[in-house]
Scaffold this active site. Structure first.
Site, PDB file in Angstrom:
ATOM      1  N   ASP A  21       0.907  -1.325   0.113  1.00 39.27           N
ATOM      2  CA  ASP A  21       0.020  -0.091  -0.165  1.00 39.27           C
ATOM      3  C   ASP A  21       0.975   0.993  -0.012  1.00 39.27           C
ATOM      4  O   ASP A  21       2.003   1.116   0.264  1.00 39.27           O
ATOM      5  CB  ASP A  21      -0.943  -0.125   1.421  1.00 39.27           C
ATOM      6  CG  ASP A  21      -1.663   1.251   1.473  1.00 39.27           C
ATOM      7  OD1 ASP A  21      -2.265   1.821   0.662  1.00 39.27           O
ATOM      8  OD2 ASP A  21      -1.549   1.729   2.637  1.00 39.27           O
ATOM      9  N   ASP A  23      -0.275   5.065   0.898  1.00 37.67           N
ATOM     10  CA  ASP A  23      -0.545   6.003   1.762  1.00 37.67           C
ATOM     11  C   ASP A  23      -0.820   5.521   3.235  1.00 37.67           C
ATOM     12  O   ASP A  23      -1.527   4.398   3.583  1.00 37.67           O
ATOM     13  CB  ASP A  23      -1.977   6.641   1.469  1.00 37.67           C
ATOM     14  CG  ASP A  23      -1.714   7.604   0.230  1.00 37.67           C
ATOM     15  OD1 ASP A  23      -1.096   8.362   0.258  1.00 37.67           O
ATOM     16  OD2 ASP A  23      -2.505   7.371  -0.726  1.00 37.67           O
ATOM     17  N   LYS A  66     -11.875  11.658  -4.660  1.00 36.06           N
ATOM     18  CA  LYS A  66     -13.058  12.127  -4.979  1.00 36.06           C
ATOM     19  C   LYS A  66     -14.169  11.708  -3.968  1.00 36.06           C
ATOM     20  O   LYS A  66     -15.082  12.257  -3.958  1.00 36.06           O
ATOM     21  CB  LYS A  66     -13.089  11.717  -6.475  1.00 36.06           C
ATOM     22  CG  LYS A  66     -12.002  12.262  -7.525  1.00 36.06           C
ATOM     23  CD  LYS A  66     -12.505  11.982  -9.089  1.00 36.06           C
ATOM     24  CE  LYS A  66     -12.028  10.540  -9.438  1.00 36.06           C
ATOM     25  NZ  LYS A  66     -10.651  10.267  -9.220  1.00 36.06           N
ATOM     26  N   HIS A  94     -10.441  17.600  -7.732  1.00 34.47           N
ATOM     27  CA  HIS A  94      -9.484  16.895  -7.283  1.00 34.47           C
ATOM     28  C   HIS A  94      -8.196  16.947  -8.096  1.00 34.47           C
ATOM     29  O   HIS A  94      -7.266  16.705  -7.660  1.00 34.47           O
ATOM     30  CB  HIS A  94     -10.166  15.290  -7.505  1.00 34.47           C
ATOM     31  CG  HIS A  94      -9.311  14.077  -7.058  1.00 34.47           C
ATOM     32  ND1 HIS A  94      -8.584  13.284  -7.944  1.00 34.47           N
ATOM     33  CD2 HIS A  94      -8.986  13.954  -5.787  1.00 34.47           C
ATOM     34  CE1 HIS A  94      -8.071  12.693  -7.099  1.00 34.47           C
ATOM     35  NE2 HIS A  94      -8.049  12.874  -5.970  1.00 34.47           N
ATOM     36  N   ALA A  96      -7.059  19.742  -8.989  1.00 31.60           N
ATOM     37  CA  ALA A  96      -6.251  20.769  -8.456  1.00 31.60           C
ATOM     38  C   ALA A  96      -5.511  20.074  -7.240  1.00 31.60           C
ATOM     39  O   ALA A  96      -4.589  20.454  -6.919  1.00 31.60           O
ATOM     40  CB  ALA A  96      -7.192  22.032  -8.085  1.00 31.60           C
ATOM     41  N   LYS A  97      -6.175  19.368  -6.190  1.00 29.46           N
ATOM     42  CA  LYS A  97      -5.829  18.853  -5.387  1.00 29.46           C
ATOM     43  C   LYS A  97      -4.383  17.798  -5.263  1.00 29.46           C
ATOM     44  O   LYS A  97      -3.341  17.989  -4.861  1.00 29.46           O
ATOM     45  CB  LYS A  97      -6.713  17.914  -4.707  1.00 29.46           C
ATOM     46  CG  LYS A  97      -6.479  17.203  -3.262  1.00 29.46           C
ATOM     47  CD  LYS A  97      -5.976  15.576  -3.629  1.00 29.46           C
ATOM     48  CE  LYS A  97      -5.280  14.996  -2.500  1.00 29.46           C
ATOM     49  NZ  LYS A  97      -5.103  13.755  -3.017  1.00 29.46           N
ATOM     50  N   THR A 134      -3.005   0.217  -4.198  1.00 26.97           N
ATOM     51  CA  THR A 134      -3.372   1.660  -3.536  1.00 26.97           C
ATOM     52  C   THR A 134      -4.612   2.246  -4.185  1.00 26.97           C
ATOM     53  O   THR A 134      -4.985   2.040  -5.520  1.00 26.97           O
ATOM     54  CB  THR A 134      -2.166   2.795  -3.533  1.00 26.97           C
ATOM     55  OG1 THR A 134      -2.704   3.790  -2.954  1.00 26.97           O
ATOM     56  CG2 THR A 134      -1.684   3.037  -4.721  1.00 26.97           C
ATOM     57  N   THR A 136      -4.806   5.496  -4.320  1.00 28.78           N
ATOM     58  CA  THR A 136      -4.245   6.985  -4.729  1.00 28.78           C
ATOM     59  C   THR A 136      -4.102   7.085  -6.152  1.00 28.78           C
ATOM     60  O   THR A 136      -3.921   5.987  -6.987  1.00 28.78           O
ATOM     61  CB  THR A 136      -3.065   7.367  -3.849  1.00 28.78           C
ATOM     62  OG1 THR A 136      -3.091   8.706  -3.698  1.00 28.78           O
ATOM     63  CG2 THR A 136      -1.738   7.058  -4.447  1.00 28.78           C
TER      64      THR A 136
HETATM   65  C1  XBP Z   1      -5.340   6.212   0.702  1.00 29.94           C
HETATM   66  C2  XBP Z   1      -6.384   7.069   0.246  1.00 29.94           C
HETATM   67  C3  XBP Z   1      -6.112   8.095  -0.803  1.00 29.94           C
HETATM   68  C4  XBP Z   1      -5.643   9.245  -0.631  1.00 29.94           C
HETATM   69  C5  XBP Z   1      -6.044  10.253  -1.544  1.00 29.94           C
HETATM   70  O1  XBP Z   1      -5.977   4.837   0.812  1.00 29.94           O
HETATM   71  O2  XBP Z   1      -7.440   6.842   0.845  1.00 29.94           O
HETATM   72  O3  XBP Z   1      -7.423   8.393  -1.285  1.00 29.94           O
HETATM   73  O4  XBP Z   1      -6.005   9.595   0.532  1.00 29.94           O
HETATM   74  O5  XBP Z   1      -5.653   9.858  -2.792  1.00 29.94           O
HETATM   75  P1  XBP Z   1      -5.039   3.541   0.899  1.00 29.94           P
HETATM   76  P2  XBP Z   1      -6.435  10.450  -4.082  1.00 29.94           P
HETATM   77  O6  XBP Z   1      -3.712   3.630   1.567  1.00 29.94           O
HETATM   78  O7  XBP Z   1      -6.023   2.176   1.567  1.00 29.94           O
HETATM   79  O8  XBP Z   1      -4.997   3.217  -0.499  1.00 29.94           O
HETATM   80  O9  XBP Z   1      -6.900  11.720  -3.747  1.00 29.94           O
HETATM   81  O10 XBP Z   1      -5.430  10.639  -5.226  1.00 29.94           O
HETATM   82  O11 XBP Z   1      -7.557   9.637  -4.570  1.00 29.94           O
HETATM   83 MG    MG Z   2      -3.148   3.213   3.358  1.00 28.65          MG
END
Ligand code: XBP
Ligand code: MG
Length: 268
Positions: A21, A23, A66, A94, A96-97, A134, A136
């Site tokens: 993973d 994040d 999103k 999103h 922009a984020k 992931t 993300t």
């Molecule tokens: C990670 C997330 C991601 C980020 C944001 O979860 O929830 O959504 O917070 O990413 P995990 P985006 O570690 O369980 O994969 O804004 O690019 O979607």
């Molecule tokens: Mg995670």
């Protein structure tokens, strides 16, 4: 103490690949990375939304940026405060984020967690295959890897399963199933590294053994399916704490311990 690292995979393991993973696991990106980037995007669009550290912890119940914004609109905003056409605006917000997030990473503000680089390098030396699973956005992974392990590191991962490549994000098992399928490996030939309840629901849902490293946002989550729960992967001079499970006599997570944990959980 951990024994001296071997240079090869041990012959009696059928473990072939490590699936990470991103994040919370590779790096503590949520509080000072994603959250800050969301707030910068809201400011850029002249919105009065601001996600505090505490509110963001609640919003992490939903994975995907999103999806998280939609969840905020539905569950946290008074009906009369919902901006017109917000659903249609979310993809733009999103984007922009993502721009703010990747800019933030390019300053080197968000390092890898302890032990991550060491474990990845050892796994490469010992011939384990590497992948990422992931929720993300792919650009976020490129930015994180480039500014921590260097631009070449993107190629160390034979599969980067990310973002909208599967419609159902974690806790659905789809992203792990997707990665396994791309690698042409079965679940018992791999091990997952996660930090959250949604993450382990996804990995365990795909029948993977899972090693958990917690963080401040996830320390009270349910990890009853984990092979082990650690506070961090640790380093030789920075031992981990075992929250639940058995690390035998190891004080940091290396490939030998990963192999042992994988053997224990696939035998049970
Ligand atoms: C990670 C997330 C991601 C980020 C944001 O979860 O929830 O959504 O917070 O990413 P995990 P985006 O570690 O369980 O994969 O804004 O690019 O979607
Ligand atoms: Mg995670």
């Amino acid at each position: 103490m951990n024994t001296e690292a071997n240079n090869t995979k041990s012959a009696d393991t059928n473990l072939k690949a490590f699936i990470f993973d991103v994040d919370g696991t590779l790096s503590d990106t949520e509080r000072d990375g994603h959250r800050v980037a969301f707030n910068r995007a809201f400011d850029e669009y002249g919105m009065d939304w601001h996600w505090s550290v505490e509110t963001y912890g609640k919003l992490l119940a939903v994975t995907g940026g999103k999806e998280r914004m939609k969840f905020f609109v539905e569950k946290f905003l008074d009906k009369d405060k919902v901006p017109e056409n917000i659903e249609a605006k979310i993809p733009e917000l999103h984007a922009a984020k993502t721009r703010h997030y990747t800019e933030l990473l390019s300053t080197g503000a968000i390092p890898l967690r302890p032990g991550v680089e060491r474990l990845i390098q050892e796994a490469r030396q010992r011939g384990f295959r590497l992948a990422i699973a992931t929720t993300t956005t792919p650009a976020n992974i490129t930015a994180l890897l480039t500014h921590t392990l260097g631009p070449d590191s993107i190629d160390w991962f034979e599969v980067i399963a990310a973002g909208d490549v599967v419609p159902a994000k974690k806790p659905a098992p789809d992203i792990y199933d997707y990665a396994l399928n791309k690698m042409n490996l079965s679940a018992d030939e791999c091990i997952a590294f996660e930090d959250s309840e949604n993450g382990i629901k996804s990995s365990a849902g795909a029948n993977l053994s899972t090693i958990i490293t917690i963080n401040d946002y996830t320390k009270n989550h349910d990890f009853s399916d984990a092979s082990i729960v650690l506070d961090q992967m640790g380093e030789p001079d920075q031992p981990f704490s075992v929250i639940t499970g058995h690390a035998n006599s190891a004080s940091y997570l290396d490939c030998d311990l990963v192999i042992q944990l994988h053997q224990q959980s696939t035998a049970s």
